[in-house]
Design a protein around this motif. Structure first.
Motif, PDB file in Angstrom:
ATOM      1  N   ARG A   1       0.834  -1.203   0.000  1.00 21.24           N
ATOM      2  CA  ARG A   1       0.000   0.000   0.000  1.00 21.24           C
ATOM      3  C   ARG A   1       0.861   1.242   0.000  1.00 21.24           C
ATOM      4  NH1 ARG A   1      -4.830  -0.147   4.460  1.00 21.24           N
ATOM      5  NH2 ARG A   1      -5.977  -1.898   3.589  1.00 21.24           N
ATOM      6  N   ARG A   2       0.266   2.298  -0.411  1.00 19.42           N
ATOM      7  CA  ARG A   2       0.910   3.600  -0.353  1.00 19.42           C
ATOM      8  C   ARG A   2       0.987   4.073   1.104  1.00 19.42           C
ATOM      9  NH1 ARG A   2       2.529   7.825  -2.829  1.00 19.42           N
ATOM     10  NH2 ARG A   2       3.282   6.402  -4.410  1.00 19.42           N
ATOM     11  N   LEU A   3       2.100   4.644   1.477  1.00 17.88           N
ATOM     12  CA  LEU A   3       2.203   5.242   2.807  1.00 17.88           C
ATOM     13  C   LEU A   3       1.314   6.466   2.876  1.00 17.88           C
ATOM     14  CD1 LEU A   3       5.974   5.345   3.807  1.00 17.88           C
ATOM     15  CD2 LEU A   3       4.181   3.888   4.738  1.00 17.88           C
ATOM     16  N   GLU A   4       0.629   6.630   3.964  1.00 16.03           N
ATOM     17  CA  GLU A   4      -0.195   7.824   4.104  1.00 16.03           C
ATOM     18  C   GLU A   4      -0.309   8.187   5.565  1.00 16.03           C
ATOM     19  OE1 GLU A   4      -3.591   6.359   2.056  1.00 16.03           O
ATOM     20  OE2 GLU A   4      -4.187   5.054   3.707  1.00 16.03           O
ATOM     21  N   LEU A   5      -0.464   9.483   5.774  1.00 14.19           N
ATOM     22  CA  LEU A   5      -0.533   9.967   7.154  1.00 14.19           C
ATOM     23  C   LEU A   5      -1.984  10.041   7.593  1.00 14.19           C
ATOM     24  CD1 LEU A   5       1.169  11.046   9.497  1.00 14.19           C
ATOM     25  CD2 LEU A   5       0.607  13.343   8.687  1.00 14.19           C
ATOM     26  N   ARG A   6      -2.246   9.498   8.751  1.00 22.58           N
ATOM     27  CA  ARG A   6      -3.615   9.516   9.282  1.00 22.58           C
ATOM     28  C   ARG A   6      -3.637  10.067  10.697  1.00 22.58           C
ATOM     29  NH1 ARG A   6      -7.445   7.244   6.196  1.00 22.58           N
ATOM     30  NH2 ARG A   6      -6.686   6.053   4.400  1.00 22.58           N
ATOM     31  N   SER A   7      -4.810  10.574  11.048  1.00 19.03           N
ATOM     32  CA  SER A   7      -5.005  11.066  12.406  1.00 19.03           C
ATOM     33  C   SER A   7      -5.286   9.882  13.322  1.00 19.03           C
ATOM     34  CB  SER A   7      -6.186  12.030  12.428  1.00 19.03           C
ATOM     35  OG  SER A   7      -7.364  11.332  12.054  1.00 19.03           O
ATOM     36  N   GLN A   8      -5.287  10.166  14.643  1.00 23.70           N
ATOM     37  CA  GLN A   8      -5.587   9.104  15.612  1.00 23.70           C
ATOM     38  C   GLN A   8      -6.889   8.398  15.273  1.00 23.70           C
ATOM     39  OE1 GLN A   8      -3.617   7.947  17.730  1.00 23.70           O
ATOM     40  NE2 GLN A   8      -2.069   9.544  18.005  1.00 23.70           N
ATOM     41  N   ASP A   9      -7.880   9.179  14.806  1.00 28.64           N
ATOM     42  CA  ASP A   9      -9.162   8.569  14.502  1.00 28.64           C
ATOM     43  C   ASP A   9      -9.271   8.139  13.045  1.00 28.64           C
ATOM     44  OD1 ASP A   9      -8.989  11.330  14.120  1.00 28.64           O
ATOM     45  OD2 ASP A   9     -11.165  11.533  13.975  1.00 28.64           O
ATOM     46  N   GLY A  10      -8.146   8.089  12.356  1.00 27.44           N
ATOM     47  CA  GLY A  10      -8.144   7.411  11.071  1.00 27.44           C
ATOM     48  C   GLY A  10      -8.383   8.261   9.839  1.00 27.44           C
ATOM     49  N   ARG A  11      -8.569   9.578  10.009  1.00 26.86           N
ATOM     50  CA  ARG A  11      -8.745  10.417   8.829  1.00 26.86           C
ATOM     51  C   ARG A  11      -7.426  10.594   8.092  1.00 26.86           C
ATOM     52  NH1 ARG A  11      -9.230  15.135  10.934  1.00 26.86           N
ATOM     53  NH2 ARG A  11      -9.056  14.259  13.022  1.00 26.86           N
ATOM     54  N   LEU A  12      -7.482  10.639   6.783  1.00 30.47           N
ATOM     55  CA  LEU A  12      -6.296  10.916   5.974  1.00 30.47           C
ATOM     56  C   LEU A  12      -5.905  12.378   6.166  1.00 30.47           C
ATOM     57  CD1 LEU A  12      -4.495   9.524   3.864  1.00 30.47           C
ATOM     58  CD2 LEU A  12      -5.966  10.514   2.103  1.00 30.47           C
TER      59      LEU A  12
ATOM     60  N   SER B   1      12.818  18.056  25.290  1.00 30.72           N
ATOM     61  CA  SER B   1      11.589  18.440  24.599  1.00 30.72           C
ATOM     62  C   SER B   1      11.871  18.789  23.147  1.00 30.72           C
ATOM     63  CB  SER B   1      10.955  19.636  25.309  1.00 30.72           C
ATOM     64  OG  SER B   1      11.046  20.797  24.528  1.00 30.72           O
ATOM     65  N   HIS B   2      10.902  18.553  22.314  1.00 33.13           N
ATOM     66  CA  HIS B   2      11.042  18.893  20.895  1.00 33.13           C
ATOM     67  C   HIS B   2       9.659  19.058  20.314  1.00 33.13           C
ATOM     68  CE1 HIS B   2       9.756  14.811  19.905  1.00 33.13           C
ATOM     69  NE2 HIS B   2      10.511  14.425  20.896  1.00 33.13           N
ATOM     70  N   VAL B   3       9.612  19.639  19.108  1.00 30.16           N
ATOM     71  CA  VAL B   3       8.310  19.820  18.487  1.00 30.16           C
ATOM     72  C   VAL B   3       7.851  18.502  17.866  1.00 30.16           C
ATOM     73  CG1 VAL B   3       8.773  22.232  18.027  1.00 30.16           C
ATOM     74  CG2 VAL B   3       9.293  20.522  16.275  1.00 30.16           C
ATOM     75  N   THR B   4       6.578  18.386  17.667  1.00 34.84           N
ATOM     76  CA  THR B   4       6.032  17.174  17.063  1.00 34.84           C
ATOM     77  C   THR B   4       4.883  17.544  16.146  1.00 34.84           C
ATOM     78  OG1 THR B   4       5.358  14.916  17.551  1.00 34.84           O
ATOM     79  CG2 THR B   4       4.359  16.657  18.860  1.00 34.84           C
ATOM     80  N   LEU B   5       4.435  16.588  15.370  1.00 33.70           N
ATOM     81  CA  LEU B   5       3.424  16.860  14.355  1.00 33.70           C
ATOM     82  C   LEU B   5       2.041  16.540  14.892  1.00 33.70           C
ATOM     83  CD1 LEU B   5       3.388  17.774  11.350  1.00 33.70           C
ATOM     84  CD2 LEU B   5       3.187  15.370  10.753  1.00 33.70           C
ATOM     85  N   LEU B   6       1.166  17.531  14.839  1.00 34.54           N
ATOM     86  CA  LEU B   6      -0.172  17.360  15.386  1.00 34.54           C
ATOM     87  C   LEU B   6      -1.234  17.470  14.305  1.00 34.54           C
ATOM     88  CD1 LEU B   6       0.144  19.645  18.555  1.00 34.54           C
ATOM     89  CD2 LEU B   6       0.680  17.204  18.321  1.00 34.54           C
ATOM     90  N   ASP B   7      -2.306  16.742  14.517  1.00 38.29           N
ATOM     91  CA  ASP B   7      -3.517  16.899  13.731  1.00 38.29           C
ATOM     92  C   ASP B   7      -4.107  18.270  14.080  1.00 38.29           C
ATOM     93  OD1 ASP B   7      -6.059  16.862  12.720  1.00 38.29           O
ATOM     94  OD2 ASP B   7      -6.677  15.026  13.734  1.00 38.29           O
ATOM     95  N   ARG B   8      -4.186  19.133  13.075  1.00 30.94           N
ATOM     96  CA  ARG B   8      -4.634  20.494  13.346  1.00 30.94           C
ATOM     97  C   ARG B   8      -6.046  20.528  13.917  1.00 30.94           C
ATOM     98  NH1 ARG B   8      -2.939  25.474  11.141  1.00 30.94           N
ATOM     99  NH2 ARG B   8      -1.646  24.416   9.609  1.00 30.94           N
ATOM    100  N   GLY B   9      -6.860  19.582  13.456  1.00 31.85           N
ATOM    101  CA  GLY B   9      -8.246  19.561  13.906  1.00 31.85           C
ATOM    102  C   GLY B   9      -8.374  19.247  15.385  1.00 31.85           C
ATOM    103  N   THR B  10      -7.742  18.186  15.824  1.00 32.53           N
ATOM    104  CA  THR B  10      -7.932  17.727  17.195  1.00 32.53           C
ATOM    105  C   THR B  10      -6.822  18.160  18.131  1.00 32.53           C
ATOM    106  OG1 THR B  10      -6.703  15.683  16.821  1.00 32.53           O
ATOM    107  CG2 THR B  10      -9.049  15.651  16.286  1.00 32.53           C
ATOM    108  N   GLY B  11      -5.684  18.558  17.575  1.00 32.70           N
ATOM    109  CA  GLY B  11      -4.560  18.877  18.431  1.00 32.70           C
ATOM    110  C   GLY B  11      -3.821  17.646  18.937  1.00 32.70           C
ATOM    111  N   LEU B  12      -4.255  16.487  18.509  1.00 33.18           N
ATOM    112  CA  LEU B  12      -3.586  15.251  18.928  1.00 33.18           C
ATOM    113  C   LEU B  12      -2.424  14.925  17.995  1.00 33.18           C
ATOM    114  CD1 LEU B  12      -6.737  13.042  19.617  1.00 33.18           C
ATOM    115  CD2 LEU B  12      -5.155  14.002  21.322  1.00 33.18           C
ATOM    116  N   PRO B  13      -1.428  14.210  18.494  1.00 30.25           N
ATOM    117  CA  PRO B  13      -0.353  13.762  17.609  1.00 30.25           C
ATOM    118  C   PRO B  13      -0.929  12.918  16.467  1.00 30.25           C
ATOM    119  CG  PRO B  13       0.241  13.361  19.895  1.00 30.25           C
ATOM    120  CD  PRO B  13      -1.198  13.819  19.888  1.00 30.25           C
ATOM    121  N   VAL B  14      -0.254  12.958  15.355  1.00 31.07           N
ATOM    122  CA  VAL B  14      -0.705  12.137  14.227  1.00 31.07           C
ATOM    123  C   VAL B  14      -0.342  10.673  14.499  1.00 31.07           C
ATOM    124  CG1 VAL B  14      -0.354  14.054  12.659  1.00 31.07           C
ATOM    125  CG2 VAL B  14       1.465  12.359  12.959  1.00 31.07           C
ATOM    126  N   ARG B  15      -0.924   9.796  13.686  1.00 31.50           N
ATOM    127  CA  ARG B  15      -0.571   8.387  13.787  1.00 31.50           C
ATOM    128  C   ARG B  15       0.831   8.150  13.265  1.00 31.50           C
ATOM    129  NH1 ARG B  15      -5.195   4.338  11.514  1.00 31.50           N
ATOM    130  NH2 ARG B  15      -6.821   4.859  13.039  1.00 31.50           N
TER     131      ARG B  15
END
Lengths: 155, 155
Positions: free
Chosen positions: A125-136, B111-125
């Motif tokens: 599969r193609r690598l893709e970044l998703r959120s914790q809740d699975g959104r692309l 400490s360092h910066v990390t990538l967050l889901d802009r919508g939820t503010g949670l770290p990405v998967r």
DNA sequence: GAGATATGGTTTTAATATGAAACCACATGG
DNA sequence: CCATGTGGTTTCATATTAAAACCATATCTC
């Protein structure tokens, strides 16, 4: 031997690894290591680079804990270079580079190797970044932020 | 100006892109471009590199179709550098590099910066490689192969 | 509209890294 | 003992990088 990170970016997780793998050859050595190559001569033959350069790159990779030297394997007095856990952690990066390369550096009619699922023989599969809740997630959907210091263990 | 790929690896999708982004600075420029930087001076201030080097890197990125120059934006006679589609395709690679960097180049207490889901503010998967049918793939579960020439359009 | 300042570079020059080839050390084979 | 293969290191020429000076254009001040 290798450039030191010495600018204000030193605390960026993108910038800091570049000391270890930010040069032309290191990633290719790691790729070959994933392909099972272990010996100095194997790397040299595969990559066609000068021996002094290979020597320097291997030293640098070892010093960064990406490769480890192990004594023998065929009983000879020589050593072999194997990926550490940290080195194996580069797998997604290599896959990302590979997929991007396949997408943008080959003509439509130009054949090239690709990464297959060994079990099924199908492309991965193609690598893709998703959120914790699975959104692309697209680049715009992300922010880089210093996480608020987590309070685990000291509250 | 930049090293040409000229060894037998030239048809490997991992090796070929290194002409474009295989040096120390180019990926950092692209990272900054994802962060919204567009002007020569912005890149120079952010990265702290010599102007001639920045100039050369920008030219190389443009010549490889990763950045594009667009005329104005604030009406001045200058140009700006924006990511092309190909450049935006580097997003997973940058995320992979970032995640690997976070994992292995910082002390637990650092400490360092990390990538967050802009919508939820949670770290990405975490990025992970999966097969077509969704299984998680380790390096050992994959092979690189030249695909049998697909017969689309000429069977 | 002459001079000061900012932006976006290029040119010059010195330091550094790279690469090819020669060399060396050790082991193996005859 | 001599030849060969592996795994490097050393030497030296060349290419890349980096710092600084320089230049062109535009804007800002008076």
């Amino acid at each position: 031997m290798v450039k030191r990170t010495s600018h204000r970016d030193a605390d960026c997780p993108v910038a800091r690894p570049l000391d270890a793998i930010g040069d032309w050859w290191s990633l290719l050595i790691v790729r070959d290591a994933f392909d099972g190559l272990r010996r100095f001569g194997e790397f040299q033959k595969s990559l066609g680079l000068a021996k002094n350069i290979l020597s320097a790159r291997l030293k640098n990779l070892v010093s960064h804990g990406i490769l480890d030297t192990v004594p023998a394997s065929d009983g000879s007095a020589y050593q072999e270079y194997v990926l550490t856990g940290k080195g194996r952690g580069l797998f997604p990066l290599l896959v990302a580079l590979r997929q991007w390369g396949e997408d943008h550096f080959f003509q439509p009619d130009e054949s090239h190797v690709t990464l297959l699922d060994r079990g099924t023989g199908l492309p991965v599969r193609r690598l893709e970044l998703r959120s914790q809740d699975g959104r692309l997630l697209e680049p715009e959907d992300t922010v880089v932020k210093r996480l608020p210091p987590s309070e685990k263990g000291d509250g």
